[in-house]
Write a protein that holds these residues in place. Structure first.
Motif, short mmCIF file in Angstrom:
data_model
loop_
_atom_site.label_atom_id
_atom_site.label_comp_id
_atom_site.label_asym_id
_atom_site.label_seq_id
_atom_site.Cartn_x
_atom_site.Cartn_y
_atom_site.Cartn_z
N THR A 47 0.83 -1.21 0.00
CA THR A 47 0.00 0.00 0.00
C THR A 47 0.86 1.25 0.00
N GLN A 48 2.16 1.09 0.29
CA GLN A 48 3.08 2.22 0.18
C GLN A 48 3.78 2.27 -1.18
N GLY A 49 3.38 1.37 -2.08
CA GLY A 49 3.91 1.38 -3.43
C GLY A 49 5.21 0.64 -3.62
N ARG A 50 5.60 -0.16 -2.62
CA ARG A 50 6.85 -0.91 -2.75
C ARG A 50 6.58 -2.27 -3.40
N LEU A 51 7.47 -2.65 -4.30
CA LEU A 51 7.32 -3.91 -5.01
C LEU A 51 7.52 -5.07 -4.04
N SER A 52 6.59 -6.01 -4.02
CA SER A 52 6.70 -7.19 -3.17
C SER A 52 7.64 -8.20 -3.81
N VAL A 53 8.58 -8.69 -3.03
CA VAL A 53 9.57 -9.64 -3.54
C VAL A 53 9.53 -10.90 -2.69
N GLY A 54 9.40 -12.04 -3.30
CA GLY A 54 9.35 -13.31 -2.59
C GLY A 54 10.67 -14.05 -2.68
N GLN A 55 10.77 -15.11 -1.90
CA GLN A 55 11.98 -15.93 -1.89
C GLN A 55 11.60 -17.38 -1.71
N PRO A 56 12.09 -18.28 -2.57
CA PRO A 56 11.74 -19.70 -2.41
C PRO A 56 12.41 -20.30 -1.19
N ALA A 260 6.53 -17.89 1.91
CA ALA A 260 5.69 -18.68 2.82
C ALA A 260 6.50 -19.42 3.87
N GLY A 261 7.74 -19.76 3.55
CA GLY A 261 8.51 -20.55 4.49
C GLY A 261 9.57 -19.78 5.23
N LEU A 262 9.63 -18.46 5.03
CA LEU A 262 10.64 -17.69 5.74
C LEU A 262 10.38 -17.74 7.24
N GLY A 263 11.42 -17.65 7.99
CA GLY A 263 11.30 -17.80 9.44
C GLY A 263 11.76 -19.16 9.90
N LYS A 264 11.83 -20.13 8.99
CA LYS A 264 12.38 -21.44 9.32
C LYS A 264 13.89 -21.38 9.15
N ASP A 265 14.62 -21.75 10.21
CA ASP A 265 16.07 -21.73 10.11
C ASP A 265 16.57 -22.98 9.39
N ASN A 266 17.88 -23.00 9.13
CA ASN A 266 18.46 -24.12 8.38
C ASN A 266 18.23 -25.45 9.07
N ALA A 267 18.31 -25.46 10.42
CA ALA A 267 18.14 -26.72 11.14
C ALA A 267 16.73 -27.25 10.96
N THR A 268 15.73 -26.37 10.99
CA THR A 268 14.34 -26.80 10.81
C THR A 268 14.12 -27.35 9.41
N ILE A 269 14.63 -26.64 8.43
CA ILE A 269 14.47 -27.09 7.04
C ILE A 269 15.18 -28.42 6.83
N ALA A 270 16.37 -28.57 7.44
CA ALA A 270 17.09 -29.85 7.32
C ALA A 270 16.28 -30.97 7.96
N ALA A 271 15.70 -30.72 9.13
CA ALA A 271 14.90 -31.75 9.79
C ALA A 271 13.72 -32.16 8.96
#
Length: 464
Positions: A47-56, A260-271
């Motif tokens: 809403t502030q006009g900034r382009l939304s950027v995602g990350q896999p 959608a998956g940001l916030g998961k650290d490497n250990a969580t993703i590895a598990a």
């Protein structure tokens, strides 16, 4: 007025608001030359006009350059057919039989989340050894299936019993399919991709979008279940196919698009991928990495040394010691070698985020007191703590863990410390392929003549 412009020169839009067109930014999901036609998606701004950027975010990344299927990641039920890992591929109906009423399937134990307003996707390389065969069903993608039965929910590619390739959305048993797709050539690896969004599922082969299935108008999502395992299946119907088809998979990748998956650290993703340090990895010996078997008795113990794993090998577990090692000498309590990479064993780094040690007297001590100084030794290229540094070898690096004490003539049941000794590592310890990691104990007190102390060792760790 909307205007599509495709020119090589400069374009100037009309300055008259009543006649001017408009230009908008959009991304192509599918090109006009793809079988599914041109599909564009508007870019999003805040809403502030900034382009939304995602990350896999990676959820599964499994290759098959090993000799056995990783049973920590996949289940593989079969009827008469076989599932193997050989020559760099996972092979369903590996024995290439065309017997009627037979089948093979692999499915991940993990279920991967589908999320509203984000996308979950999978890419995988697949090869059929024969052209699609009548009476041979081959399915690949996301799906819930029991034994060798057809999926009851999911989004997947299907070579059906007529030999026709289609994209399928199965919603609690009700199916929608794309039109017949052109099957890629047999005997060659092709890249398949499935994208599941809240309002549609997209099917790609070799980068081209082959078909799109919209979510049924009475539903809010393509599938009934909001999480699905990844699976592949080869099944022969009650009539045998003319030729036997083997499905060969080169790799399987599952990920979350956008954030959608940001916030998961490497250990969580590895598990999530079955890479917790407590279990063997792809190409390793399957099962637990710790020396902690069922019904493991305290035992009579063994004298520690600083050159061998006399108490046993394992990434943690239960180890029984006779506290007779010379005072002031480091003894190896537990020892584990991160497997040496080969053509069949992918090299993985073991990351240790913490280690806990606790001792208990299981046979009354004669002598003492025993004052143990625990340390973590890691990075050395030989089991011996005496390994020296050179151009081709590494000596152990050491980090202190803590101290425990056992009084002279301590009775059975005496513990060295309440809760044991735990050392967390804000910066994880990295153990490279082929290197050792060990917990050591050094007696700063007095040796005993008899008695047994059992150590319980556990690691907070993962492979990557």
């Amino acid at each position: 007025m909307a205007m599509d412009v495709a020119v090589t020169g400069t374009v100037k839009l009309s300055q008259d608001p009543g006649e001017s067109g408009y230009v908008r930014l959009a991304g192509e999901q599918s090109e006009s030359t793809d079988p599914a036609g041109l599909i564009v998606e508007d870019l999003r701004v805040s809403t502030q006009g900034r382009l939304s950027v995602g990350q896999p975010v990676m959820l599964l990344n499994e290759f098959f350059n090993n000799t056995t299927l990783n049973s920590a990641v996949f289940t593989a039920p079969v009827t008469a057919q076989t599932v193997t890992c050989a020559s760099g591929t996972l092979n369903l109906n590996a024995s290439a039989i065309n017997t009627l009423s037979t089948g093979s399937r692999v499915s991940t134990y993990a279920h991967f989340p589908f999320q509203a307003d984000f996308a979950t996707y999978s890419t995988f390389d697949a090869l059929l050894t024969q052209v699609p065969q009548v009476n041979c069903t081959i399915e690949m993608g996301f799906g819930i299936a029991t034994a060798l039965a057809a999926p009851t929910d999911g989004v997947f590619f299907r070579y059906d019993s007529t030999g026709t390739l289609k994209g399928v959305v199965n919603t609690n048993g009700s199916e929608l399919t794309t039109a017949a797709l052109t099957a890629p050539s047999a005997g060659v690896m092709h890249r398949y991709k499935i994208v599941v969004e809240n309002d549609r599922a997209l099917f790609y082969i070799d980068g081209a979008c082959q078909g799109v299935i919209l979510t049924p108008t009475a539903l809010g999502f393509p599938t009934y279940s909001p999480s699905q395992p990844w699976f592949a299946r080869v099944y022969h119907a009650a009539t045998a196919p003319t030729l036997a088809n083997t499905l060969k998979l080169g790799y399987v990748f599952v990920g979350l698009q956008d954030a959608a998956g940001l916030g998961k650290d490497n250990a969580t993703i590895a598990a999530m991928q079955g890479r917790h340090g407590s279990q063997g990895q792809t190409g390793h010996t399957m099962g637990s990495t710790a020396l902690l078997t069922n019904n493991l008795a305290a035992g009579a113990g063994a004298a520690m040394t600083n050159t061998t794993a006399a108490l046993g090998s394992g990434l943690g577990g239960q180890f029984a010691a006779l506290p007779t090692l010379t005072v002031g000498t480091d003894g190896i309590v537990c020892s584990y070698q991160n497997p040496v990479p080969t053509a069949a064993i992918p090299g993985k780094t073991l990351y240790i985020k913490g280690v806990r040690v606790q001792g208990i007297v299981t046979t009354i001590l004669a002598g003492g007191p025993v004052l143990y100084e625990y340390a973590l030794a890691y990075g050395h290229t030989a089991v011996s703590l005496a390994q020296t540094e050179s151009a081709t070898a590494k000596a152990p690096r050491k980090v202190g863990i803590g101290l425990e004490s056992f009084a002279a003539n301590a009775a059975v049941g005496v513990v060295g410390s309440t809760g044991g000794q735990y050392m967390p590592f804000t910066a994880p310890i990295a153990v490279n392929p082929g290197e050792f990691v060990q917990v050591t104990a050094k007696n700063l007190g007095t040796v005993t003549t008899t008695g047994v102390i059992v150590f319980l060792v556990s690691f907070d760790d993962y492979f990557e």
